[in-house]
Write an enzyme that holds these catalytic residues in place. Structure first.
Site, PDB file in Angstrom:
ATOM      1  CB  CYS A   1      47.009  50.623  -5.655  1.00 45.00           C
ATOM      2  SG  CYS A   1      47.139  48.892  -5.744  1.00 45.00           S
TER       3      CYS A   1
ATOM      4  CE1 TYR B   1      -3.889   1.752   0.393  1.00 40.79           C
ATOM      5  CE2 TYR B   1      -3.015   3.230   2.064  1.00 40.79           C
ATOM      6  CZ  TYR B   1      -4.159   2.774   1.574  1.00 40.79           C
ATOM      7  OH  TYR B   1      -4.837   3.833   1.457  1.00 40.79           O
TER       8      TYR B   1
END
Length: 956
Positions: free
Chosen positions: A816, A339
């Site tokens: 930088c 089932y």
DNA sequence: GCAAGGTC
């Protein structure tokens, strides 16, 4: 007892149970079968003795619920009443047409029986069905003695015990379901009618619903399911990716490669990450601190429940839950699997598991594995571990019949059967076994680990091909061993939004929030697709449609949780109270319907929220009734407004007459007529006064009671403007228009709102919904802007200049070191440094240290400083800058003259003490030799030192 | 034309 046999009618919830119980009770001795009225529900007959009472047993079944609940006829039509009336409208239970044959069987059999024994499933729904059966049977035979059999499994002992210990049916259980049904019906119908009629009148939505008849259904299960989908979609839209950094380390030797993961995972604070990374590359030697070998099992899955079956079929085969359940049902009908609707993930000790395996021995693909399982010498068998769920009615899903594939099977049937078999065989198999070795290393106080795995025994993995568990080799390490990493990099990453909800996710979510049952969840998911509330992509993932999103948005804007699982949760609690006898059905119905009605009336008052949400996505219709659109009707005159179409006599949805332009909605010219008209027919006679003609006269008939007595019910009138009687009656009676009279007329049209990019509009609107990240700026905690546009942030980070170290006191700018770009002042928005300033190279991608092979390369490509932290960590570098050496590579030496410290020291005025003590006693000091008192060790939390000198860590 | 819950 004893004596004359009585006749007993036994009724089960489904034919399979009737058959099983009848077989068990009769022991298959003298069991006869005959057909009933219904083709599925046969009647089994046998003799049995209940507590000494000989019984002629008749055993039949129903098919789930025998009855339905609906409104009385006069409320069934959508326009028959105000939707709000549906909270009180009378309802009744009845046997629907397709169950009439079962009803007849029950009636016929009940008439010749003395007892009725109810064998319905032992849950609330089963108990409710029991009372439906009682209703039907006692109506046919009022003298029946009614008994309930309670059983939790279809096994001999359980069933014999149940029939010898019959009990009374449980009315509380049944009442709980009655209440649930009634609430579901009333809420569902009310809101469905309300929102459907509201939206269909206001918007062009047929385009998204395939032109099919559009119903915008509302239900206490389907809407929360939609809510899950929409909520996730909003989360994704609201996601603001956040950058993080992580240190990656690898080591290659002759024996292979080990990839080490950072114990910290990742840090959102760039500066912190850089600092730690710098520490690592300053002292890159890795020391092996721990080598932990251990055996690790990988367990097979628990026995298969419905939801797991659906989830796994979705994941493994991309099969929808609805399709899975259809195919599983067919396999069940064919006897191939047990089932398929079960919550149980635990095999009963009474199940003969070996017998199930035996059946599979002949299969060409997994037969050999089944044989190995059964061979005690192979040692592969292990009794299954359960997941702790048991619905007391069905076993876990397992194969019940061998098949190497049937001719009628589709690919889906084959795949699903194979999954059920492989899953079962895996459940009774030993776990896989792996040997895992975890190696921990320490680099400058930072911990990293790598894991290698060798699969020792595959065991269940051999049959459960859906699970993967791979081995991965790493070199051998010994404690204390040292090496220089092959790579040691600081890598960027960013947070990702959560994924769209998959079908498996959705099922899990519904399961967790108790939305629907194992047997109905797939229905609710399918409903979202059928109603055009959501779509499912090739990956089984759900996205809300405009329609779905708008509806949820509308209710959310009202502040209602109608789309959340809360409502269902409250109902579930109420049902439980009823089933335990703590509340009566009437009490629960009363309060919850009263609340829902109040909520509905309020929602209706606030319907503008729904309309607004819909307007984001859909074109406004601006029609009064659906008939106005269709261009039918008899011509009265040429339209004076557009001068292109005819004005025609029509009825609007409410049955009121009007004369409108056929070019609606392009032309909105309309003449509203008195609401008291019962009939109106355009004649062939034209008006002599009105121009431009012809304006055909209309024969009106008024409702006597709705006009003053001085007026005639019959009137041949003109809509051209010359007809005073018509004008007076319009004044007196009003019109059938739903709009206020003053806003009406050919020029009163409202402009169409049509957003060409509904999604983008929606996301703006979303800012006010649900997700606090969208609702409140994460920087300043205010509403009205997103975190991306926070004034507190943009003021700084979008500074047009490239300032120096300190804009305020005009220090020199920073360039930088790598590319020479001036570095911009930015403000950290990460957790630990929120609001702090730092300098960073503006060139995209110019950011990171790189350590290549074993040569440390200080590719320091960003000039960076946290103003508040520099003297904690970066004084050296800052001092370098202050010495005029800005743009240098990242400093490695500790050469900064102490005399330069004070220059930016003002920012240390937050009370950070610097007393010049040294670090020899394990206290963390800055590069300048100052002790750090307001920072804590990452490892042990001790403020007296920092992680790189933490005494609690091994290896240093 | 509306819900959710059984089941073939």
């Amino acid at each position: 007892m004893g004596g004359r046999a009585i006749t007993v009618l036994n009724v089960a919830e489904k034919p399979s149970v009737a058959k099983s119980v009848a077989s068990i009770l009769s022991r298959n001795q003298g069991l006869r079968v005959r057909d009933g009225r219904s083709r599925y529900n046969r009647i089994f007959e046998f003799n049995y003795t209940i507590r000494g009472q000989p019984c002629q047993m008749l055993f039949t079944s129903v098919l789930g619920h025998l009855m339905e609940l609906d409104f009385d006829d006069r409320y069934r039509k959508w326009h028959s009443c105000d939707p709000a009336d549906l909270f009180q409208a009378p309802v009744h239970k009845f046997v629907p047409e397709d169950k009439k044959d079962i009803k007849r069987t029950l009636e016929e059999e009940a008439r010749r029986c003395q007892w009725l024994i109810l064998w319905l499933d032992c849950d609330r729904e089963g108990e409710n069905i029991a009372f439906e059966v009682i209703n039907v049977c006692t109506a046919a035979n009022p003298n029946l003695t009614i008994k309930r059999a309670r059983f939790s499994a279809l096994i001999d002992r359980e069933i014999h015990q149940a029939v010898q210990n019959l009990v009374e049916p449980n009315k509380w259980f049944a009442d709980a379901v009655d209440a649930r049904q009634e609430i579901d019906l009333r809420i569902g119908a009310t809101f469905t009618r309300f929102q459907t009629m509201l939206m269909k009148d206001a918007f062009v939505i047929d385009t998204v619903t395939d032109g099919r008849n559009t119903v915008l259904s509302y239900g206490p299960c389907q809407f929360p399911t939609l809510g899950f989908v929409v909520e996730r979609y909003w989360e994704i839209q609201a996601h603001e990716p956040e950058e993080f950094w992580l240190i990656k380390c690898s080591h290659r030797s002759d024996e292979g490669v080990a990839n080490f993961s950072w114990e910290r995972g990742h840090l959102f604070d760039y500066t912190c990450a850089v600092i730690i990374y710098e520490m690592c590359i300053e002292e890159p030697t890795a020391t092996v601190t721990k080598v932990t070998p251990k055996e690790k099992p990988k367990y097979p899955p628990h026995p298969l429940s419905t939801i797991e079956l659906e989830k796994r079929a979705s994941r493994y085969f991309r099969m929808s839950s609805e399709r899975t359940m259809k195919v599983a049902e067919e396999l069940y009908q064919g006897g191939f699997i047990s089932y398929p609707r079960t919550e149980t993930d635990n095999f009963s000790s009474r199940t003969d598991l070996h017998a199930i395996v035996q059946e599979q021995q002949g299969h060409p693909e997994w037969g050999i594995y089944a044989q190995r399982l059964l061979d005690p010498g192979a040692g592969l068998w292990r009794n299954p571990r359960g997941g702790g769920h048991d619905d007391q009615a069905h076993p876990p899903i397992h194969p019940t019949k061998f098949s190497a594939g049937e001719s009628g099977w589709s690919q889906d049937h084959r795949k699903l059967y194979e999954l059920v078999v492989r899953h079962f065989l895996a459940c009774v198999s030993k776990p896989a076994l792996g040997a895992e070795t975890t190696v921990e290393i320490d680099i400058a106080g930072e911990r990293f680990s790598a894991c290698g795995r060798v699969i020792l025994e595959r065991n269940y993995l051999d049959i459960y091909i859906y699970d993967r568990w791979d081995g991965s080799m790493i070199p051998n390490y010994a404690i204390g061993e040292q090496f220089i990493p092959t790579t040691l990099t600081l890598d960027p990453g960013k947070t990702n939004p959560p994924p769209l909800l998959s079908e498996a996710d959705l099922l899990s979510r519904m399961d967790k929030e108790c939305i629907g049952t194992d047997a109905t969840m797939h229905d609710h998911i399918k409903k979202l697709l059928d109603r055009f509330y959501a779509t499912k992509d090739a990956n089984m993932c759900f996205t809300p449609t405009n329609l779905g999103e708008a509806l949820v948005m509308g209710y959310d804007d009202m502040g209602y949780k109608l789309w959340k699982p809360d409502l269902r949760a409250v109902m579930e609690r109420d049902m439980k109270s009823v089933s335990e006898g703590n509340k009566s059905k009437a009490e629960v119905l009363d309060t919850s319907l009263q609340q829902m009605k109040t909520c509905f009336l309020d929602a209706r008052l606030n319907k503008v929220k729904l309309l607004e949400a819909m307007a984001i996505f859909f074109e406004r219709l601006n029609r009064v009734g659906s008939d106005e659109q269709n261009g039918t009707g008899v011509v009265v005159r040429r339209c004076r407004l557009c001068q292109e179409s005819d004005m025609v006599l029509k009825k609007n949805r409410d049955g009121n007459f009007m004369v409108g332009c056929r070019s609606y909605p392009q032309c909105r010219s309309v003449v509203w007529l008195p609401g008291s008209i019962s009939e109106a027919v355009v004649t062939t006679n034209a008006c002599n006064n009105c121009t431009p003609g012809p304006v055909y006269l209309i024969q009106f008939k008024f409702q006597q009671l709705k006009i003053p007595p001085s007026y005639n019910v019959n009137h041949l009138g003109c809509i051209g403007g010359c007809d005073e009687i018509l004008t007076q009656l319009t004044e007196i009676c009003g019109t059938g228009s739903r709009m206020p009279a003053r806003g009406r007329g050919p020029t009163a049209s409202t402009s169409n709102v049509h957003h060409t990019n509904p999604r983008s509009t929606a996301s703006t609107s979303n800012a006010h919904h649900t997700n606090p990240r969208q609702a409140v700026c994460s920087h300043c905690q205010e509403t009205g802007h997103s975190s991306n546009d926070c004034p507190s942030q943009t003021r700084r980070s979008r500074n047009p200049q490239y300032p120096g170290m300190n804009q305020q006191n005009g220090e020199s700018s920073v360039a930088c070191s790598s590319c020479g770009t001036p570095c911009g002042l930015q403000t950290a928005n990460t957790d630990s440094n929120r609001g702090r300033d730092f300098y960073s190279c503006q060139t995209q991608g110019c950011r990171f240290f790189v350590l290549e092979e074993q040569n440390i390369v200080h590719g320091f490509e960003t000039a960076i400083c946290l103003r508040e932290s520099y003297d904690l960590y970066y004084r050296r570098w800052v001092d370098d800058l202050n010495n005029g050496s800005e743009g240098r590579s990242f400093p490695r030496s500790n050469s900064t003259p102490a005399s330069n410290r004070g220059r930016n020291g003002g920012r240390g005025s937050r009370g950070r003490g610097r007393n010049g003590s040294n670090s020899s006693n394990g206290t963390f000091v800055s590069a300048t030799g100052d002790p750090i008192s307001d920072r804590r060790c990452y490892t042990c939390g001790d403020p007296s030192h920092f992680a790189n000198v933490c005494p609690n860590r091994g290896g240093l």
